[in-house]
Design a protein around this motif. Structure first.
Motif, PDB file in Angstrom:
ATOM      1  N   LYS A  38       0.801  -1.209   0.000  1.00 43.66           N
ATOM      2  CA  LYS A  38       0.000   0.000   0.000  1.00 43.66           C
ATOM      3  C   LYS A  38       0.845   1.276   0.000  1.00 43.66           C
ATOM      4  O   LYS A  38       0.501   2.244  -0.666  1.00 43.66           O
ATOM      5  CB  LYS A  38      -0.889  -0.052   1.240  1.00 43.66           C
ATOM      6  CG  LYS A  38      -1.815   1.062   1.449  1.00 43.66           C
ATOM      7  CD  LYS A  38      -2.759   0.661   2.574  1.00 43.66           C
ATOM      8  CE  LYS A  38      -3.169   1.816   3.406  1.00 43.66           C
ATOM      9  NZ  LYS A  38      -4.075   1.469   4.458  1.00 43.66           N
ATOM     10  N   TYR A  39       1.939   1.270   0.712  1.00 39.05           N
ATOM     11  CA  TYR A  39       2.762   2.475   0.854  1.00 39.05           C
ATOM     12  C   TYR A  39       4.021   2.461  -0.013  1.00 39.05           C
ATOM     13  O   TYR A  39       4.884   3.311   0.157  1.00 39.05           O
ATOM     14  CB  TYR A  39       3.167   2.664   2.320  1.00 39.05           C
ATOM     15  CG  TYR A  39       1.986   2.935   3.215  1.00 39.05           C
ATOM     16  CD1 TYR A  39       1.330   4.156   3.167  1.00 39.05           C
ATOM     17  CD2 TYR A  39       1.514   1.965   4.091  1.00 39.05           C
ATOM     18  CE1 TYR A  39       0.245   4.417   3.979  1.00 39.05           C
ATOM     19  CE2 TYR A  39       0.427   2.217   4.898  1.00 39.05           C
ATOM     20  CZ  TYR A  39      -0.206   3.440   4.845  1.00 39.05           C
ATOM     21  OH  TYR A  39      -1.281   3.695   5.640  1.00 39.05           O
ATOM     22  N   VAL A  40       4.119   1.530  -0.937  1.00 36.75           N
ATOM     23  CA  VAL A  40       5.318   1.438  -1.768  1.00 36.75           C
ATOM     24  C   VAL A  40       5.437   2.645  -2.687  1.00 36.75           C
ATOM     25  O   VAL A  40       6.509   3.232  -2.818  1.00 36.75           O
ATOM     26  CB  VAL A  40       5.344   0.122  -2.575  1.00 36.75           C
ATOM     27  CG1 VAL A  40       6.441   0.128  -3.609  1.00 36.75           C
ATOM     28  CG2 VAL A  40       5.519  -1.055  -1.637  1.00 36.75           C
ATOM     29  N   ARG A  41       4.346   3.034  -3.330  1.00 34.75           N
ATOM     30  CA  ARG A  41       4.408   4.151  -4.276  1.00 34.75           C
ATOM     31  C   ARG A  41       4.765   5.475  -3.589  1.00 34.75           C
ATOM     32  O   ARG A  41       5.669   6.178  -4.048  1.00 34.75           O
ATOM     33  CB  ARG A  41       3.098   4.277  -5.027  1.00 34.75           C
ATOM     34  CG  ARG A  41       3.175   5.299  -6.125  1.00 34.75           C
ATOM     35  CD  ARG A  41       1.916   5.406  -6.948  1.00 34.75           C
ATOM     36  NE  ARG A  41       1.021   4.298  -6.734  1.00 34.75           N
ATOM     37  CZ  ARG A  41      -0.294   4.384  -6.829  1.00 34.75           C
ATOM     38  NH1 ARG A  41      -0.870   5.495  -7.170  1.00 34.75           N
ATOM     39  NH2 ARG A  41      -1.050   3.332  -6.605  1.00 34.75           N
ATOM     40  N   PHE A  87       8.761  15.041  -7.605  1.00 39.28           N
ATOM     41  CA  PHE A  87       8.698  13.720  -6.988  1.00 39.28           C
ATOM     42  C   PHE A  87       8.113  13.806  -5.582  1.00 39.28           C
ATOM     43  O   PHE A  87       7.309  12.956  -5.181  1.00 39.28           O
ATOM     44  CB  PHE A  87      10.074  13.059  -6.935  1.00 39.28           C
ATOM     45  CG  PHE A  87      10.499  12.433  -8.240  1.00 39.28           C
ATOM     46  CD1 PHE A  87       9.608  11.789  -9.036  1.00 39.28           C
ATOM     47  CD2 PHE A  87      11.817  12.499  -8.638  1.00 39.28           C
ATOM     48  CE1 PHE A  87       9.987  11.216 -10.238  1.00 39.28           C
ATOM     49  CE2 PHE A  87      12.224  11.929  -9.839  1.00 39.28           C
ATOM     50  CZ  PHE A  87      11.301  11.291 -10.631  1.00 39.28           C
ATOM     51  N   ALA A  88       8.492  14.808  -4.827  1.00 37.49           N
ATOM     52  CA  ALA A  88       7.943  14.969  -3.469  1.00 37.49           C
ATOM     53  C   ALA A  88       6.456  15.306  -3.524  1.00 37.49           C
ATOM     54  O   ALA A  88       5.668  14.792  -2.716  1.00 37.49           O
ATOM     55  CB  ALA A  88       8.712  16.055  -2.724  1.00 37.49           C
ATOM     56  N   ILE A  89       6.050  16.134  -4.480  1.00 32.13           N
ATOM     57  CA  ILE A  89       4.627  16.462  -4.630  1.00 32.13           C
ATOM     58  C   ILE A  89       3.841  15.217  -5.045  1.00 32.13           C
ATOM     59  O   ILE A  89       2.743  14.971  -4.524  1.00 32.13           O
ATOM     60  CB  ILE A  89       4.458  17.597  -5.652  1.00 32.13           C
ATOM     61  CG1 ILE A  89       5.038  18.899  -5.061  1.00 32.13           C
ATOM     62  CG2 ILE A  89       2.994  17.786  -6.018  1.00 32.13           C
ATOM     63  CD1 ILE A  89       5.112  20.039  -6.048  1.00 32.13           C
ATOM     64  N   ALA A  90       4.388  14.422  -5.963  1.00 30.00           N
ATOM     65  CA  ALA A  90       3.716  13.185  -6.377  1.00 30.00           C
ATOM     66  C   ALA A  90       3.607  12.213  -5.203  1.00 30.00           C
ATOM     67  O   ALA A  90       2.603  11.509  -5.056  1.00 30.00           O
ATOM     68  CB  ALA A  90       4.468  12.533  -7.532  1.00 30.00           C
ATOM     69  N   GLY A  91       4.619  12.164  -4.340  1.00 29.46           N
ATOM     70  CA  GLY A  91       4.565  11.315  -3.153  1.00 29.46           C
ATOM     71  C   GLY A  91       3.481  11.766  -2.190  1.00 29.46           C
ATOM     72  O   GLY A  91       2.759  10.938  -1.625  1.00 29.46           O
ATOM     73  N   ALA A  92       3.337  13.076  -2.020  1.00 24.06           N
ATOM     74  CA  ALA A  92       2.311  13.601  -1.121  1.00 24.06           C
ATOM     75  C   ALA A  92       0.920  13.326  -1.685  1.00 24.06           C
ATOM     76  O   ALA A  92      -0.003  12.958  -0.933  1.00 24.06           O
ATOM     77  CB  ALA A  92       2.509  15.098  -0.910  1.00 24.06           C
ATOM     78  N   ILE A  93       0.755  13.481  -2.991  1.00 28.11           N
ATOM     79  CA  ILE A  93      -0.548  13.215  -3.612  1.00 28.11           C
ATOM     80  C   ILE A  93      -0.900  11.733  -3.524  1.00 28.11           C
ATOM     81  O   ILE A  93      -2.025  11.368  -3.175  1.00 28.11           O
ATOM     82  CB  ILE A  93      -0.567  13.699  -5.064  1.00 28.11           C
ATOM     83  CG1 ILE A  93      -0.542  15.229  -5.092  1.00 28.11           C
ATOM     84  CG2 ILE A  93      -1.773  13.173  -5.823  1.00 28.11           C
ATOM     85  CD1 ILE A  93      -0.338  15.816  -6.473  1.00 28.11           C
ATOM     86  N   SER A  94       0.068  10.872  -3.811  1.00 29.29           N
ATOM     87  CA  SER A  94      -0.223   9.429  -3.761  1.00 29.29           C
ATOM     88  C   SER A  94      -0.459   8.961  -2.315  1.00 29.29           C
ATOM     89  O   SER A  94      -1.213   8.012  -2.096  1.00 29.29           O
ATOM     90  CB  SER A  94       0.897   8.627  -4.425  1.00 29.29           C
ATOM     91  OG  SER A  94       2.096   8.781  -3.719  1.00 29.29           O
ATOM     92  N   ALA A  96      -1.937  10.888  -0.068  1.00 29.54           N
ATOM     93  CA  ALA A  96      -3.269  11.396   0.272  1.00 29.54           C
ATOM     94  C   ALA A  96      -4.368  10.549  -0.372  1.00 29.54           C
ATOM     95  O   ALA A  96      -5.471  10.438   0.168  1.00 29.54           O
ATOM     96  CB  ALA A  96      -3.399  12.842  -0.197  1.00 29.54           C
ATOM     97  N   VAL A  97      -4.066   9.945  -1.520  1.00 28.64           N
ATOM     98  CA  VAL A  97      -5.069   9.140  -2.223  1.00 28.64           C
ATOM     99  C   VAL A  97      -5.314   7.816  -1.513  1.00 28.64           C
ATOM    100  O   VAL A  97      -6.405   7.262  -1.581  1.00 28.64           O
ATOM    101  CB  VAL A  97      -4.617   8.911  -3.694  1.00 28.64           C
ATOM    102  CG1 VAL A  97      -5.465   7.878  -4.383  1.00 28.64           C
ATOM    103  CG2 VAL A  97      -4.667  10.223  -4.440  1.00 28.64           C
ATOM    104  N   ILE A  98      -4.325   7.314  -0.813  1.00 28.43           N
ATOM    105  CA  ILE A  98      -4.437   6.002  -0.142  1.00 28.43           C
ATOM    106  C   ILE A  98      -5.550   6.007   0.875  1.00 28.43           C
ATOM    107  O   ILE A  98      -5.828   6.783   1.626  1.00 28.43           O
ATOM    108  CB  ILE A  98      -3.102   5.601   0.529  1.00 28.43           C
ATOM    109  CG1 ILE A  98      -2.097   5.310  -0.546  1.00 28.43           C
ATOM    110  CG2 ILE A  98      -3.284   4.404   1.426  1.00 28.43           C
ATOM    111  CD1 ILE A  98      -0.748   4.916  -0.021  1.00 28.43           C
TER     112      ILE A  98
END
Length: 98
Positions: A38-41, A87-94, A96-98
Motif C-alpha cells: 500500500k505504501y510502496v508508491r 517527486f515529493a509532490i507526487a509522493g504527497a498526492i499518492s 493522500a489518495v491512499i
C-alpha cells in the motif's frame, strides 16, 4: 528520442532510474516480509526525491546561492535537483489518495 532529452554528460539519467530502482527494491522487500504494498508508491517518490536532491547537491545550492553545475546533470534541460520537487509532490498526492 530519449537520447535527445538525456544529455550524455552528468547524472541526469538518475532522474528516470532512481524511482524505478527504488520502487522495485521496495516492492520486493515488502513482498518478501509479507507487508502490504500500500505504501510502496509514496515511499518510492519520497525516497527518490531525497536521493535526487542530495545526489546533485541541491542543499549546497541553497547555502552557496549559485549554480556550480550549469549545463550538466540535467534531464530535459532542467537541473537534476529540481526534479526532486515534483517527486515529493507526487509522493504527497499518492499518500493522500491512499
Amino acid at each position: 528520442m530519449i537520447a535527445h532529452f538525456i544529455q550524455h554528460r552528468g547524472k541526469g539519467h538518475w532522474v528516470l532510474a532512481a524511482p524505478l530502482i527504488i520502487g522495485v527494491i521496495l516492492f520486493v522487500l515488502t513482498d518478501a516480509i509479507g507487508y502490504g504494498e500500500k505504501y510502496v508508491r509514496p515511499a518510492t517518490f519520497f525516497i527518490s526525491a531525497a536521493f535526487i536532491w542530495f545526489f546533485d547537491k541541491g542543499h549546497l545550492l541553497l547555502q552557496v546561492g549559485r549554480n556550480i553545475n550549469r549545463g550538466q546533470n540535467t534531464l530535459m534541460w532542467i537541473d537534476m535537483k529540481f526534479w526532486a520537487i515534483p517527486f515529493a509532490i507526487a509522493g504527497a498526492i499518492s499518500l493522500a489518495v491512499i
